[in-house]
Design a protein around this motif. Structure first.
Motif, short mmCIF file in Angstrom:
data_model
loop_
_atom_site.label_atom_id
_atom_site.label_comp_id
_atom_site.label_asym_id
_atom_site.label_seq_id
_atom_site.Cartn_x
_atom_site.Cartn_y
_atom_site.Cartn_z
N LEU A 245 0.84 -1.19 0.00
CA LEU A 245 0.00 0.00 0.00
C LEU A 245 0.88 1.24 0.00
CD1 LEU A 245 -3.06 0.90 0.46
CD2 LEU A 245 -2.44 1.10 2.86
N THR A 246 0.54 2.22 -0.84
CA THR A 246 1.22 3.51 -0.87
C THR A 246 0.18 4.60 -0.95
OG1 THR A 246 3.10 2.54 -2.06
CG2 THR A 246 2.94 4.94 -2.04
N LEU A 247 0.30 5.62 -0.11
CA LEU A 247 -0.61 6.76 -0.13
C LEU A 247 0.04 7.91 -0.88
CD1 LEU A 247 -1.88 6.71 3.58
CD2 LEU A 247 -3.00 5.75 1.56
N HIS A 248 -0.65 8.42 -1.89
CA HIS A 248 -0.13 9.51 -2.72
C HIS A 248 -0.99 10.76 -2.55
CE1 HIS A 248 2.51 6.87 -5.21
NE2 HIS A 248 1.55 5.98 -5.05
N ALA A 249 -0.35 11.90 -2.35
CA ALA A 249 -1.02 13.20 -2.41
C ALA A 249 -0.36 13.95 -3.56
CB ALA A 249 -0.87 13.97 -1.10
N GLY A 250 -0.93 13.84 -4.76
CA GLY A 250 -0.26 14.35 -5.94
C GLY A 250 1.01 13.56 -6.17
N SER A 251 2.14 14.24 -6.26
CA SER A 251 3.42 13.57 -6.48
C SER A 251 4.15 13.25 -5.18
CB SER A 251 4.32 14.45 -7.36
OG SER A 251 4.52 15.72 -6.75
N ALA A 273 -2.29 7.21 -13.50
CA ALA A 273 -3.39 7.24 -12.52
C ALA A 273 -3.50 8.63 -11.89
CB ALA A 273 -3.15 6.19 -11.43
N ARG A 274 -2.35 9.22 -11.57
CA ARG A 274 -2.34 10.55 -10.95
C ARG A 274 -3.00 11.58 -11.85
NH1 ARG A 274 3.18 13.33 -10.88
NH2 ARG A 274 3.83 11.22 -10.33
N GLN A 275 -2.66 11.58 -13.12
CA GLN A 275 -3.22 12.56 -14.04
C GLN A 275 -4.71 12.32 -14.27
OE1 GLN A 275 -1.46 15.06 -14.49
NE2 GLN A 275 0.49 14.17 -13.85
N THR A 276 -5.13 11.06 -14.29
CA THR A 276 -6.55 10.76 -14.49
C THR A 276 -7.37 11.21 -13.30
OG1 THR A 276 -5.91 8.83 -15.81
CG2 THR A 276 -8.20 8.97 -15.10
N PHE A 277 -6.87 11.00 -12.10
CA PHE A 277 -7.58 11.47 -10.91
C PHE A 277 -7.64 13.00 -10.88
CE2 PHE A 277 -6.60 7.28 -8.69
CZ PHE A 277 -7.93 6.86 -8.74
N ARG A 278 -6.61 13.67 -11.37
CA ARG A 278 -6.63 15.13 -11.46
C ARG A 278 -7.74 15.58 -12.42
NH1 ARG A 278 -2.17 17.77 -13.54
NH2 ARG A 278 -2.80 19.62 -12.38
#
Length: 329
Positions: A245-251, A273-278
């Motif tokens: 498990l890894t928690l990401h807040a943006g980059s 995934a990051r860009q799609t969630f943005r």
């Protein structure tokens, strides 16, 4: 290159906050019914995502009521299969019943329930037309500097740049494309890799889920506690577990479980995934590389459907708005 991209994103977010133009949000009555959070056990993270097991569902099933400002009654988009949504973020049952204010997606979770089940994902049935193959052959010939009929690791950087892949991934890309193991990528190997998109090293069994701030807070605390716990008190997040498990807040990484060799990954999937969630969160500003990633993630949806989803869901968020046409999105 990745650090530069992250810095550009942060600068864009700051500029976005400074340049936003106030606009009226949708003037409708928003429901607050059935908003009590639904807890899930940490042990359930060892199971694949499902509403019943742990409260996660495919992002493709995310839909909102849009009567009055959507052309379609319930707009939805098709997203990559590895993207998920927590029911505590937005419950599937809310979709068509009432208008709902949308929470911002500030944190997402990268999650492997079972490292032993992770495998490389390949697309099936993507066809390259004769025109595309001719263009590809021309590009291949330009990259094949020594005229050997195969691209070596020294000739791959130009190809990776065109595919928005970090130069640090040359060896992994070579291994993915070079099916005969001769340390060269032939034209037939390249065209086959493009048809399956195998070179992006996407993984089945690796998921990315939009979660609430409360869930992020609880999971971060659980990560901290499990790291300090004695071996006799190990849980699904402890060292030695098959779950990661890894928690990401943006980059920015907020916390993670100890690395698992079997669950190592190529970073492209997390960046997409990051860009799609943005995009789902209504962000307007993207670097050129981020735009390319976003287009790939949404390529199965028509442009007018993407526009309708983006503008319509943005009206359900409590924030000031700017005209999207003047931004990279």
């Amino acid at each position: 290159e990745q650090e530069q991209e992250q810095e550009q994103e942060q600068e864009m977010e700051i500029e976005q906050e400074q340049e936003r133009i106030a606009a009226n949000a949708a003037s409708v009555n928003y429901s607050r019914d059935d908003e009590a959070p639904v807890p899930f056990k940490l042990s359930s993270l060892a199971q694949p995502p499902s509403i019943k097991a742990n409260g996660f569902y495919p992002l493709t099933q995310f839909k909102v009521r849009g009567v009055g400002f959507f052309k379609r009654k319930n707009p939805e988009l098709t997203f990559p299969q590895y993207l998920q949504m927590s029911q505590n973020h937005y419950k599937p049952s809310w979709g068509t019943s009432d208008y709902r204010r949308l929470k911002n997606i500030a944190v997402f979770m990268e999650w492997v329930p079972n490292a032993g089940a992770v495998k490389v994902h390949t697309e099936v049935g993507l066809e390259l037309t004769e025109a595309k193959l001719a263009e590809l052959q021309t590009a291949f010939n330009m990259l094949d500097v020594d005229g050997s009929g195969g691209l070596s690791t020294e000739e791959l950087p130009g190809l990776l740049a065109a595919m928005d892949i970090d130069q640090g991934g040359i060896q992994q890309v070579m291994e993915a494309m070079d099916t005969d193991g001769d340390a060269h990528v032939t034209f037939s190997e390249l065209s086959a890799a493009l048809a399956t998109q195998k070179y992006y090293m996407l993984q089945d069994g690796r998921h990315f889920a939009a979660i609430t701030l409360k869930e992020a807070e609880a999971l971060r605390a659980a990560l901290h506690i499990s790291a300090q716990a004695a071996s006799s008190q190990q849980c699904v997040l402890s060292a030695g577990s098959a779950t990661s498990l890894t928690l990401h807040a943006g980059s920015v990484v907020l916390g993670m479980t100890p690395p698992i060799a079997a669950a190592q990954h190529f970073p492209y999937q997390e960046r997409m995934a990051r860009q799609t969630f943005r995009f789902v969160d209504g962000s307007l500003d993207y670097s050129p590389v981020a735009v390319s990633m976003l287009v790939r993630a949404l390529q199965t949806n028509a442009p007018n459907e993407r526009e309708e989803f983006f503008t319509g869901t943005r009206k359900l968020r409590r924030r000031q708005h700017a005209e999207w046409q003047t931004h990279p999105v």
